[in-house]
Design an enzyme around this catalytic site. Structure first.
Site, short mmCIF file in Angstrom:
data_model
loop_
_atom_site.label_atom_id
_atom_site.label_comp_id
_atom_site.label_asym_id
_atom_site.label_seq_id
_atom_site.Cartn_x
_atom_site.Cartn_y
_atom_site.Cartn_z
N GLU A 54 0.83 -1.20 0.00
CA GLU A 54 0.00 0.00 0.00
C GLU A 54 0.87 1.26 0.00
O GLU A 54 1.85 1.35 0.75
CB GLU A 54 -0.88 -0.06 1.25
N LYS A 123 -9.24 2.61 -2.08
CA LYS A 123 -9.49 1.87 -0.84
C LYS A 123 -10.90 2.17 -0.34
O LYS A 123 -11.32 3.32 -0.28
CB LYS A 123 -8.45 2.28 0.20
N CYS A 179 -5.38 -3.20 2.23
CA CYS A 179 -5.20 -3.28 3.67
C CYS A 179 -6.50 -3.46 4.46
O CYS A 179 -7.06 -4.55 4.50
CB CYS A 179 -4.41 -2.07 4.16
#
Length: 687
Positions: A54, A123, A179
Site C-alpha cells: 500500500e 481503498k 489493507c
C-alpha cells in the site's frame, strides 16, 4: 523451444509474487526505482503478477505530507516512470499510490501492464482508530463505480468495480483491495471473487505489533477458503518511518487455505515471495461448489456490477519449472505434525464409523478375514478399537485366516500373530479343497492338472473367502467387516459381488493404500497396542503387496499387484487429482512428473524408508496414468455403484455413489485418453 506441456502457464498456473521493496520516506523517485528493481527480478523469475504494498510509491507513514502537492506531483511522475519501464516487463504490477481525482485524494491500487495503467482501485475502508488516521488525508472509495481518472498522462478506469482479466491466458483474473478492506466485515474481495476473480490481491501497509502476523495469515487463509481463491498479501517493510510504528514486510501467498509462499519478515533489503497459483483448479473448484454460486445469486450477481478490464499478457509458455510444493502423497502430508494429526483423525473416524454401525445393527460381533496384508491388518486393528470403545471384549472379533493355493508362510504367520496379539477369536479355514471342487465342477483346466491361473482361478478363491465369511456371520450373529481400500476401488482391483468388493460395512473404502501404510505405522509408533502386536504391524509393512491368488513362478517370484495395476504411490496421486479436482490427465501428468521425477528433491513423509523412495520418468507416468484412466473410467464403475456403507475419511477420498462420486456404470475412457495423448510430448525433456 520446450513443448508446451512443460510450461506452468499452459498447465493453468499463474506465477504470482508478493513484493516488499525498501521504501524511502516521501521520495517517490527512489521508490519507483526500488519497485522496478524487484519488478525486473520478478520478470527474470517468470512472474505473471506482482503485488506491492500500500502506498509504496510515496511511502505510507508520511502523515500530512500526503496533502502536499509537490509530493503528489512527484508521485504521479514516478508512476509514469514505472509505466515506461514496465513496457519491457512481463509481470502485471499492482502498486500502491495516493491519487488525486475531482478535488479528493484516494489511497489507491494501480494495475500496470506493459506500460498501460489497466485501472485504479480506491481503498473502500479507511481506518481511523488507535494508530490510524487515514480519514484525515483520504476520501473513501466505497460505492465509486463506472468512473475514470487521469494519471501520468493516461486515462484509466477508476472505481471499486474493476476486475482484470488476461485475454490470452485462461483463468488469469484478479481483483485488488487495500489493507483495511479485508479486515472489514464484508471485504470488497468477496464481491470480486463472486464476480469472477480467481486471484485476490491485498496491497497493505499494516504496521506490526506482537501477534499481528498470525492474525494476517488467518485472514488471508480464511478468505482464500471462503472465496475459493488465491489470496496475495504484501505488507510494508523496511524503510517506512518508525516515528511511532514498526514494519515487518510480511508477504504471503495462500490458495484454498494453504500457504504457498512467504517472504522473510524484517528483512533489511525487502524481497519477494513467489508461487505458482493453480488458477485452473480454483475455477474447477467453484464449478463443483454450488454454495459459491448461491452466494453470488444472494448478492444480486456481482458480475453484473463489475467492469472486466481485458489486457494482453503475451505469455511465453516457456519451461520455467514449477514454483510450488507438491506432496508426492496427496493423502499423506509431508509435515510431521500434520501427518500425526491426520492419522489420529482418520483412525478415529474409522473406529467411530464401525462402532456406530454395530450399535445401530444391534450387533456385538464382527467377522473379518485376515490375510496378513495391509488392508485386513488395518481393518482388524480398527475393529479392536471399536470393541474397546463399546466396552466389548476383543474376543467378539471372529477373525478367520483363509489360506488358498498361493498363501505364503509370511502372510499366514503375520495373520495368526496379529489375531492372537489383539485378543481376537482366531480360526483357520483352508479354502483349497472347496476351491478344487468348484474348479472341477466348472471343468476348469487347473482341475485337470494344467497350470492355468486365469481370472476364474483367482475369483473362485476370492469368492469362496467372502462366502465363508458371510455364512460365518449368519451362523454366529455377526456383521462382515470389509477390508478393501479406496485405491483398489478406483482401479477396479476387487472381485464383484461374492468377493472382496462386498461386506456389511467397510471401514477402508475411503482410505487410499498409501495412507493405510502410514496409519499402520502411526498405530505402531503411538503404541496403540502391545509390543507383540506392534512388531507384527511393522512386519506387515515390510511385506510385498500381493493378492496371493496365483502360485509363485519357477524362480519363486510371487504375484505382484503393483506390477499389474501400477505403483500405488503413483496411482493414488492420479486418483486424488482426477477425482478431487477434475484436472485434465495431461495436467495430472505434469504434476506427477514434478513430484516424482527426482527422488532426491523435495521432502518425504516422516519415517519413510530410504529404500522405498522411488522416482518415475514421464514415460512411466504416462503408462500408469493411461492404465488408471482406462480402468477408472472405462470399466470399473459398476463395482463402485454397488458399494457397501463406510465412513468418508479424507477429502478427495470417497467414491461412494451416495457421496462424492456419481458416474454411469456404462461410461468409457476415450475423452480422457485422447486428452492425454494429444498434450504430452513424445519423449521427456532432459532433466
Amino acid at each position: 523451444m520446450a513443448h508446451r506441456f512443460y510450461s506452468h502457464q499452459a498447465q493453468g498456473f499463474v506465477r504470482c509474487a508478493t513484493a516488499t521493496p525498501r521504501v524511502s520516506v516521501a521520495d517517490p523517485a527512489a521508490n519507483a526505482q526500488a519497485i522496478l528493481e524487484l519488478a525486473r527480478q520478478g520478470h527474470d523469475e517468470g512472474c505473471d503478477l506482482m503485488v506491492f504494498p500500500e502506498l509504496c510509491v510515496s511511502a505510507y507513514a508520511i502523515d500530512d505530507l500526503h496533502l502536499q502537492d509537490a509530493l503528489l506531483a512527484a508521485t504521479e511522475a514516478a508512476i509514469g516512470e514505472i509505466c515506461a519501464a514496465s513496457r519491457d516487463l512481463a509481470p502485471v504490477l499492482a502498486v500502491g499510490a495516493p491519487i488525486r481525482r475531482n478535488g479528493r485524494l484516494y489511497n489507491c491500487a494501480l494495475a500496470i501492464s506493459r506500460g498501460r495503467i489497466l485501472g485504479v482501485v480506491p481503498k473502500s475502508f479507511l481506518p481511523n482508530y488507535r494508530e490510524y488516521y487515514e480519514k484525515r488525508w483520504f476520501a473513501p472509495g466505497a460505492g465509486l463505480r463506472g468512473l475514470e481518472v487521469e494519471v501520468a498522462g493516461q486515462t484509466a478506469p477508476f472505481g471499486v468495480d474493476l476486475l482484470f482479466a488476461a485475454s490470452d491466458l485462461a483463468d488469469f483474473v484478479f481483483h485488488l483491495e487495500i489493507c483495511e478492506d479485508f479486515w472489514a466485515a464484508a471485504p470488497p474481495s468477496t464481491e470480486g471473487a463472486l464476480a469472477g476473480a480467481l486471484i485476490l490481491c491485498n496491497l497493505s501497509a499494516s504496521n506490526v505489533v506482537v501477534g499481528k502476523a498470525a492474525e494476517r495469515a488467518m485472514l488471508c487463509a480464511s478468505q482464500s477458503v471462503r472465496c475459493l481463491a488465491a489470496y496475495l498479501y504484501a505488507a510494508a517493510g523496511p524503510g517506512e518511518s518508525t516515528t511511532d510504528l514498526a514494519w515487518d514486510g510480511q508477504a504471503d501467498i495462500f490458495e484454498l487455505g494453504s500457504l504457498l509462499a512467504r517472504s522473510e519478515r524484517f528483512a533489511r533489503g525487502g524481497g519477494l515471495a513467489i508461487a505458482d497459483v493453480d488458477a485452473e483448479r480454483l475455477r474447477l473448484e467453484r464449478m463443483r461448489t454450488p454454495t459459491f454460486n448461491d452466494a453470488a445469486q444472494a448478492l444480486g450477481h456481482p458480475e453484473t456490477r463489475f467492469r472486466r478490464i481485458a489486457f494482453e499478457h503475451a505469455p511465453a509458455f516457456a519451461d520455467c519449472g514449477l514454483r510450488r510444493h507438491l506432496d508426492r502423497f496427496p493423502f499423506v502430508p509431508d509435515d510431521p505434525a500434520k501427518l500425526d494429526q491426520d492419522c489420529f483423525e482418520a483412525f478415529n473416524i474409522q473406529v467411530e464409523g464401525l462402532a456406530k454401525r454395530m450399535q445401530a445393527s444391534r450387533t456385538e460381533k464382527i467377522v473379518i478375514g485376515v490375510s496378513g496384508g495391509l488392508d485386513s491388518t488395518h481393518a482388524l486393528i480398527v475393529a479392536a478399537k471399536a470393541c474397546d470403545q463399546l466396552g466389548l471384549p476383543r474376543s467378539n472379533i471372529l477373525a478367520f485366516t483363509l489360506p488358498g493355493f498361493a498363501t505364503s508362510d509370511t502372510t499366514k504367520t503375520n495373520a495368526w500373530a496379529l489375531m492372537k496379539a489383539i485378543g481376537a477369536t482366531a480360526e483357520e479355514i483352508d479354502i483349497t479343497p472347496a476351491a478344487r471342487q468348484m474348479l472341477t465342477d466348472l471343468g476348469h483346466p487347473f482341475a485337470g492338472g494344467e497350470p492355468v491361473y486365469d481370472v476364474t482361478f483367482e475369483n473362485v478363491q476370492a469368492g469362496l473367502r467372502t462366502d465363508y465369511l458371510f455364512r460365518a456371520a449368519n451362523q454366529r450373529g455377526a456383521l462382515v467387516l470389509g477390508t478393501g481400500d479406496l485405491s483398489e476401488l478406483a482401479l477396479g482391483w476387487c472381485t464383484y459381488g461374492v468377493g472382496d468388493q462386498m461386506s456389511h460395512y467397510n471401514v477402508n473404502a475411503s482410505v487410499a493404500k498409501t495412507l493405510i501404510q502410514h496409519l499402520i505405522r502411526w498405530v505402531a509408533k503411538t503404541a496403540q497396542f502391545d509390543e507383540t502386536a506392534t512388531a507384527t504391524l511393522l512386519s506387515v509393512l515390510d511385506t510385498e503387496i500381493s493378492p496371493e491368488l496365483v502360485p509363485a513362478d519357477a524362480e519363486g517370484a510371487i504375484q505382484s499387484t503393483q506390477a499389474i495395476i501400477g505403483p500405488y504411490e503413483l496411482q493414488d496421486f492420479h486418483l486424488f487429482y482426477i477425482t478431487r479436482f477434475g484436472l485434465r490427465p495431461s495436467k495430472v501428468a505434469f504434476l506427477a512428473w514434478h513430484a516424482w521425477r527426482d527422488a532426491g528433491a523435495g521432502t518425504w513423509p516422516p519415517h519413510f524408508p530410504e529404500e522405498a523412495r522411488h522416482q518415475y520418468d514421464l514415460a512411466e507416468i504416462r503408462k500408469w496414468l493411461a492404465l488408471f484412466i482406462s480402468r477408472f473410467f472405462g470399466f470399473s464403475q459398476f463395482k463402485r455403484s454397488a458399494l457397501p456403507n463406510g465412513p468418508k475419511v479424507v477429502s478427495g477420498g470417497n467414491l461412494s455413489p451416495r457421496g462424492d462420486w456419481r458416474a454411469p456404470s456404462d461410461g468409457n475412457a476415450r475423452a480422457w485418453l485422447a486428452e492425454l495423448e494429444a498434450n504430452l510430448p513424445e519423449a521427456p525433456a532432459a532433466p
